[in-house]
Design a protein around this motif. Structure first.
Motif, PDB file in Angstrom:
ATOM      1  N   ALA A  47       0.857  -1.191   0.000  1.00 37.33           N
ATOM      2  CA  ALA A  47       0.000   0.000   0.000  1.00 37.33           C
ATOM      3  C   ALA A  47       0.889   1.236   0.000  1.00 37.33           C
ATOM      4  O   ALA A  47       1.921   1.262   0.685  1.00 37.33           O
ATOM      5  N   THR A  48       0.497   2.248  -0.754  1.00 39.87           N
ATOM      6  CA  THR A  48       1.266   3.484  -0.822  1.00 39.87           C
ATOM      7  C   THR A  48       0.345   4.694  -0.758  1.00 39.87           C
ATOM      8  O   THR A  48      -0.850   4.606  -1.060  1.00 39.87           O
ATOM      9  N   VAL A  49       0.936   5.814  -0.362  1.00 45.08           N
ATOM     10  CA  VAL A  49       0.239   7.106  -0.394  1.00 45.08           C
ATOM     11  C   VAL A  49       0.656   7.826  -1.661  1.00 45.08           C
ATOM     12  O   VAL A  49       1.848   7.955  -1.951  1.00 45.08           O
ATOM     13  N   ALA A 173       7.168  -0.523   7.003  1.00 42.94           N
ATOM     14  CA  ALA A 173       6.718   0.744   6.428  1.00 42.94           C
ATOM     15  C   ALA A 173       7.924   1.638   6.212  1.00 42.94           C
ATOM     16  O   ALA A 173       8.842   1.663   7.036  1.00 42.94           O
ATOM     17  N   SER A 178       6.375   7.230   8.506  1.00 41.30           N
ATOM     18  CA  SER A 178       6.230   5.774   8.530  1.00 41.30           C
ATOM     19  C   SER A 178       6.291   5.208   9.943  1.00 41.30           C
ATOM     20  O   SER A 178       5.847   4.080  10.172  1.00 41.30           O
ATOM     21  N   ALA A 181       2.950   4.110  11.205  1.00 41.31           N
ATOM     22  CA  ALA A 181       2.522   2.831  10.639  1.00 41.31           C
ATOM     23  C   ALA A 181       3.296   1.670  11.255  1.00 41.31           C
ATOM     24  O   ALA A 181       2.721   0.607  11.515  1.00 41.31           O
ATOM     25  N   ILE A 208      -1.708   2.664   6.448  1.00 38.72           N
ATOM     26  CA  ILE A 208      -1.564   3.852   5.612  1.00 38.72           C
ATOM     27  C   ILE A 208      -2.282   5.039   6.234  1.00 38.72           C
ATOM     28  O   ILE A 208      -1.795   6.177   6.223  1.00 38.72           O
ATOM     29  N   THR A 211      -0.288   6.991   8.750  1.00 37.07           N
ATOM     30  CA  THR A 211       0.749   7.905   8.253  1.00 37.07           C
ATOM     31  C   THR A 211       0.192   9.259   7.853  1.00 37.07           C
ATOM     32  O   THR A 211       0.950  10.220   7.714  1.00 37.07           O
ATOM     33  N   CYS A 222      -4.518   6.692  -2.384  1.00 40.24           N
ATOM     34  CA  CYS A 222      -4.063   5.411  -1.873  1.00 40.24           C
ATOM     35  C   CYS A 222      -4.030   4.379  -3.004  1.00 40.24           C
ATOM     36  O   CYS A 222      -4.978   4.297  -3.794  1.00 40.24           O
TER      37      CYS A 222
END
Length: 275
Positions: A47-49, A173, A178, A181, A208, A211, A222
């Motif tokens: 998962a990323t922002v 993370a 991070s 997380a 996520i 963060t 996301c």
């Protein structure tokens, strides 16, 4: 002695035995948008922002498919991440062509760690001697990669550092904020191995969300990806992500709609908070 005497190139050691250019590259990872990875016995979720530099621009892609059984999420300089992703794809294609089998995740991670140190464009005979820490005209890659994959030995999640080190994690993370997380993951990681695919995805969304520190989480900022048994690496549809976020918010708000039960003395009966 001032630091700027020893950070002009990557070949100069400080008296304390530090390479500041490598540390600066690691700092670039900390400044990037957050990326989270979780793995169970059968699946790995990334998962990323995704944050755009401006309201008028699109965001940079942070998750890359390497092969059907491997994908990466990055934090740091996106351009460096694209270069390394292309290198990883070539390694997987070459291995499949020669051996007619998927490249094991651990072997790919080792090659990526070597790539973080090599000087590209040299002959194979001298590649092992030409590393970034020995040539001043090269710089370390300013990007960290979470490598998620599945092979004959099971599901794997690795973190490749700009210094050339790599570590395998149950959950991890990287990127900006991070630590929040990581704190969330550290409280729950012991049960991740028995998690189902959907449970991993939900915890990835929660991590996520940690963060963002109060900022509203939506599918627009996301990206989620998953790889597992009988499931090739792929990105999860944005509509599904938003449905998951909405359902999680409903569950979080549900207790707040109920009036607290009060005792005869007017207290709520809740346990005292630790301060």
């Amino acid at each position: 002695m001032f630091r700027n005497q020893y950070d002009t190139d990557v070949t100069t050691w400080s008296p304390a035995g530090r390479l500041f250019q490598v540390e600066y590259a690691m700092e670039a990872v900390k400044q990037g948008a957050a990326a989270v990875g979780l793995r169970s016995a059968s699946h790995v979720v990334l998962a990323t922002v995704n944050k755009a530099a401006s309201d008028l621009s699109s965001y940079q892609k942070k998750v890359f498919k390497i092969d059907d059984h491997i994908g990466v999420a990055i934090a740091g300089l996106t351009a460096d991440g694209r270069v390394l992703s292309r290198y990883l794809r070539n390694e997987c294609i070459n291995h499949a062509f020669v051996y007619e089998s998927p490249l094991p995740v651990s072997r790919l991670v080792v090659r990526l760690a070597d790539k973080a140190q090599r000087i590209s464009g040299l002959t194979l005979m001298i590649l092992q001697e030409q590393v970034c820490t020995q040539r001043s005209w090269k710089r370390p890659y300013g990007v960290g990669l979470l490598v998620a994959g599945l092979d004959e030995t099971g599901a794997h999640l690795y973190y490749n550092c700009p210094s050339g080190n790599y570590f395998e994690y149950q959950a991890f993370a990287i990127g900006s904020r991070s630590q929040a997380a990581k704190t969330f993951l550290e409280r729950r990681f012991e049960s991740f191995n028995n998690y189902s695919r959907d449970e991993l995805i939900k915890d990835a969304i929660f991590a996520i969300k940690e963060t963002l520190q109060g900022e509203k989480l939506t599918s627009a900022i996301c990206t989620l990806a998953v790889v597992g048994k009988d499931e090739a690496f792929h990105l999860i549809d944005q509509k599904i992500i938003q449905e998951l976020i909405d359902s999680m918010e409903i569950k979080e708000d549900a207790p707040a709609d109920q009036a607290p039960v009060t005792d005869e003395d007017g207290s709520t009966g809740a346990a005292p908070m630790d301060i």
